[in-house]
Design an enzyme around this catalytic site. Sequence first.
Site, PDB file in Angstrom:
ATOM      1  N   ARG A  99       0.831  -1.214   0.000  1.00 19.89           N
ATOM      2  CA  ARG A  99       0.000   0.000   0.000  1.00 19.89           C
ATOM      3  C   ARG A  99       0.866   1.265   0.000  1.00 19.89           C
ATOM      4  O   ARG A  99       0.896   2.000  -0.983  1.00 19.89           O
ATOM      5  CB  ARG A  99      -0.942  -0.032   1.218  1.00 19.89           C
ATOM      6  CG  ARG A  99      -2.066   0.982   1.180  1.00 19.89           C
ATOM      7  CD  ARG A  99      -1.671   2.391   1.537  1.00 19.89           C
ATOM      8  NE  ARG A  99      -1.084   2.489   2.876  1.00 19.89           N
ATOM      9  CZ  ARG A  99      -0.527   3.595   3.348  1.00 19.89           C
ATOM     10  NH1 ARG A  99      -0.450   4.691   2.606  1.00 19.89           N
ATOM     11  NH2 ARG A  99       0.014   3.613   4.550  1.00 19.89           N
ATOM     12  N   ASP A 100       1.620   1.490   1.069  1.00 17.41           N
ATOM     13  CA  ASP A 100       2.386   2.744   1.163  1.00 17.41           C
ATOM     14  C   ASP A 100       3.484   2.766   0.107  1.00 17.41           C
ATOM     15  O   ASP A 100       3.817   3.823  -0.443  1.00 17.41           O
ATOM     16  CB  ASP A 100       2.992   2.863   2.572  1.00 17.41           C
ATOM     17  CG  ASP A 100       3.210   4.300   3.006  1.00 17.41           C
ATOM     18  OD1 ASP A 100       3.438   5.155   2.134  1.00 17.41           O
ATOM     19  OD2 ASP A 100       3.164   4.568   4.211  1.00 17.41           O
ATOM     20  N   CYS A 113       4.318   9.261   0.393  1.00 16.41           N
ATOM     21  CA  CYS A 113       2.958   9.683   0.086  1.00 16.41           C
ATOM     22  C   CYS A 113       3.001  10.712  -1.031  1.00 16.41           C
ATOM     23  O   CYS A 113       3.765  11.677  -0.953  1.00 16.41           O
ATOM     24  CB  CYS A 113       2.318  10.277   1.338  1.00 16.41           C
ATOM     25  SG  CYS A 113       0.656  10.876   1.039  1.00 16.41           S
ATOM     26  N   ASN A 135       9.259   4.167   3.637  1.00 11.93           N
ATOM     27  CA  ASN A 135       9.025   3.739   5.018  1.00 11.93           C
ATOM     28  C   ASN A 135      10.304   3.116   5.563  1.00 11.93           C
ATOM     29  O   ASN A 135      11.180   2.677   4.818  1.00 11.93           O
ATOM     30  CB  ASN A 135       7.932   2.664   5.048  1.00 11.93           C
ATOM     31  CG  ASN A 135       6.561   3.208   4.756  1.00 11.93           C
ATOM     32  OD1 ASN A 135       6.213   3.425   3.610  1.00 11.93           O
ATOM     33  ND2 ASN A 135       5.789   3.439   5.789  1.00 11.93           N
TER      34      ASN A 135
HETATM   35  P1  HMG Z   1     -12.514  14.666  -3.763  1.00 10.64           P
HETATM   36  O1  HMG Z   1     -12.013  14.946  -5.142  1.00 10.64           O
HETATM   37  O2  HMG Z   1     -12.678  15.813  -2.832  1.00 10.64           O
HETATM   38  O3  HMG Z   1     -13.892  13.869  -3.696  1.00 10.64           O
HETATM   39  O4  HMG Z   1     -11.537  13.577  -3.133  1.00 10.64           O
HETATM   40  P2  HMG Z   1     -15.022  13.522  -4.711  1.00 10.64           P
HETATM   41  O5  HMG Z   1     -16.086  12.928  -3.863  1.00 10.64           O
HETATM   42  O6  HMG Z   1     -15.338  14.717  -5.560  1.00 10.64           O
HETATM   43  O7  HMG Z   1     -14.400  12.369  -5.621  1.00 10.64           O
HETATM   44  C1  HMG Z   1     -13.591  12.596  -6.748  1.00 10.64           C
HETATM   45  C2  HMG Z   1     -13.762  11.435  -7.690  1.00 10.64           C
HETATM   46  O8  HMG Z   1     -13.304  10.228  -7.083  1.00 10.64           O
HETATM   47  C3  HMG Z   1     -15.225  11.153  -8.042  1.00 10.64           C
HETATM   48  O9  HMG Z   1     -15.230  10.588  -9.349  1.00 10.64           O
HETATM   49  C4  HMG Z   1     -15.635  10.107  -7.058  1.00 10.64           C
HETATM   50  O10 HMG Z   1     -16.689   9.328  -7.499  1.00 10.64           O
HETATM   51  C5  HMG Z   1     -14.367   9.293  -6.927  1.00 10.64           C
HETATM   52  P3  HMG Z   1     -16.064  11.307 -10.527  1.00 10.64           P
HETATM   53  O11 HMG Z   1     -17.476  11.389 -10.041  1.00 10.64           O
HETATM   54  O12 HMG Z   1     -15.423  12.657 -10.667  1.00 10.64           O
HETATM   55  O13 HMG Z   1     -15.851  10.394 -11.719  1.00 10.64           O
HETATM   56  N1  HMG Z   1     -14.222   8.664  -5.604  1.00 10.64           N
HETATM   57  C6  HMG Z   1     -13.834   7.393  -5.437  1.00 10.64           C
HETATM   58  N2  HMG Z   1     -13.522   6.416  -6.299  1.00 10.64           N
HETATM   59  C7  HMG Z   1     -13.177   5.220  -5.777  1.00 10.64           C
HETATM   60  N3  HMG Z   1     -13.079   4.985  -4.447  1.00 10.64           N
HETATM   61  C8  HMG Z   1     -13.380   5.932  -3.553  1.00 10.64           C
HETATM   62  C9  HMG Z   1     -13.777   7.202  -4.039  1.00 10.64           C
HETATM   63  N4  HMG Z   1     -14.123   8.361  -3.442  1.00 10.64           N
HETATM   64  C10 HMG Z   1     -14.397   9.240  -4.415  1.00 10.64           C
HETATM   65  N5  HMG Z   1     -13.294   5.685  -2.248  1.00 10.64           N
HETATM   66  C11 HMG Z   1     -11.028  11.796  -1.617  1.00 10.64           C
HETATM   67  C12 HMG Z   1     -11.683  13.142  -1.798  1.00 10.64           C
HETATM   68  C13 HMG Z   1     -10.983  11.479  -0.148  1.00 10.64           C
HETATM   69  C14 HMG Z   1     -11.880  10.746  -2.356  1.00 10.64           C
HETATM   70  C15 HMG Z   1      -9.605  11.857  -2.222  1.00 10.64           C
HETATM   71  O14 HMG Z   1      -8.944  12.942  -1.671  1.00 10.64           O
HETATM   72  C16 HMG Z   1      -8.793  10.609  -1.970  1.00 10.64           C
HETATM   73  O15 HMG Z   1      -9.107   9.522  -2.444  1.00 10.64           O
HETATM   74  N6  HMG Z   1      -7.671  10.745  -1.229  1.00 10.64           N
HETATM   75  C17 HMG Z   1      -6.800   9.623  -0.906  1.00 10.64           C
HETATM   76  C18 HMG Z   1      -5.402  10.113  -0.729  1.00 10.64           C
HETATM   77  C19 HMG Z   1      -4.472   8.979  -0.415  1.00 10.64           C
HETATM   78  O16 HMG Z   1      -4.748   7.815  -0.645  1.00 10.64           O
HETATM   79  N7  HMG Z   1      -3.301   9.341   0.146  1.00 10.64           N
HETATM   80  C20 HMG Z   1      -2.289   8.387   0.493  1.00 10.64           C
HETATM   81  C21 HMG Z   1      -2.624   7.567   1.694  1.00 10.64           C
HETATM   82  S1  HMG Z   1      -2.363   8.430   3.237  1.00 10.64           S
HETATM   83  C22 HMG Z   1      -0.693   8.119   3.587  1.00 10.64           C
HETATM   84  O17 HMG Z   1       0.041   7.656   2.762  1.00 10.64           O
HETATM   85  C23 HMG Z   1      -0.212   8.398   4.982  1.00 10.64           C
HETATM   86  C24 HMG Z   1      -0.007   7.113   5.803  1.00 10.64           C
HETATM   87  O18 HMG Z   1       0.926   6.255   5.173  1.00 10.64           O
HETATM   88  C25 HMG Z   1       0.488   7.456   7.224  1.00 10.64           C
HETATM   89  C26 HMG Z   1       1.714   8.372   7.226  1.00 10.64           C
HETATM   90  O19 HMG Z   1       2.747   8.027   6.594  1.00 10.64           O
HETATM   91  O20 HMG Z   1       1.606   9.421   7.858  1.00 10.64           O
HETATM   92  C27 HMG Z   1      -1.338   6.339   5.962  1.00 10.64           C
HETATM   93 MG    MG Z   2       3.051   6.331   5.303  1.00  3.46          MG
END
Ligand code: HMG
Ligand code: MG
Length: 289
Positions: free
Chosen positions: A15-16, A242, A251
């Site tokens: 994932r990450d 990220c 990581n």
């Molecule tokens: P948004 O653009 O504000 O929301 O994104 P939206 O509702 O307008 O959705 C945009 C489009 O995505 C739409 O499609 C939705 O249908 C679709 P369209 O209608 O335009 O064709 N959509 C989805 N599709 C599939 N699955 C879903 C989904 N939700 C919406 N679940 C949103 C808001 C939260 C969806 C977006 O910002 C997002 O997906 N963010 C994820 C970011 C991410 O994954 N970041 C990396 C992980 S975090 C990390 O790495 C940190 C961690 O490791 C810990 C650390 O290291 O600190 C965990």
């Molecule tokens: Mg991370």
Amino acid sequence: MIEHRHVRVTEVGPRDGLQNESVIVPVSDKIAFVDALSEAGFPEIETTSFVSPKWVPQLADAAEVMAGIAREASTAYSVLCPNLRGAEAALAAGADKISIFTSASEGFCRRNLNASIDESIDRFRPVVSLAREASIPLRGYVSCVVRCPYDGEVDPEAVLATVRRLLDLVDDGIEIALGETLGVADPDQIEAVLDEVASVVPVSEIDLHLHDTKGLALACVDRALQCGVRAFDSSCGGLGGCPFAPGASGNLATEALLERLETGGWTTGVDRAAVSRAATIASRITGRA
Ligand code: HMG
Ligand code: MG
């Protein structure tokens, strides 16, 4: 009395790690990587994310990956979900555990989730309800526990505030994972955060998710163990980062963590030779050394 020195290691490479690759790794390669990791005996493998493919195209194949892997009964295959849509898809794909994720800093939350911390918590409410109906355990990540790429230094009190929000969200418990997203923390900073969060979560129940940009992650592990942490995340081959945290590198590498723990007399139940074999696959599918 003999102390039982056991540490729980969660593998987050699929994932990450794979969310941060510039090339999109084919589904079959992802499945081969997860299957190789399954042979190592991890209690948990964070397998993919059910997030928007517009935001993270690298993991748009989450359902196919979940459908293709060969599962070990003793391993939980967990996934990230930012909203109800993601949680519904995760459950349909047979996820064993759901991780919701927010931040101690507003800047990163906005870039990562297009939401304020408050809004992110509101989005998680139906995710929590769904997980509870399905008897699926939950993890709650708090990112940027030391530093934010947008807001700078993060006060431990801000970390505590977000942890409290997650605890308030889930009546019967949620695993708290503290994310040092940028990989720049030193051991004193990690200890300060743990001290603060210990007022609401026993340190032995906190999971620490370290990135390793500055090469201090193992020193942070040593200090966290002294403080009582017994659960760490790491990534096979040190993949990770990220897309919304510029400057963050991989990581903490699983191989390095396991070596450090074994040298210190800690058991993990994870087979290092199997992790090495998985690292060879990680290197082949990502093209990284
Ligand atoms: P948004 O653009 O504000 O929301 O994104 P939206 O509702 O307008 O959705 C945009 C489009 O995505 C739409 O499609 C939705 O249908 C679709 P369209 O209608 O335009 O064709 N959509 C989805 N599709 C599939 N699955 C879903 C989904 N939700 C919406 N679940 C949103 C808001 C939260 C969806 C977006 O910002 C997002 O997906 N963010 C994820 C970011 C991410 O994954 N970041 C990396 C992980 S975090 C990390 O790495 C940190 C961690 O490791 C810990 C650390 O290291 O600190 C965990
Ligand atoms: Mg991370």
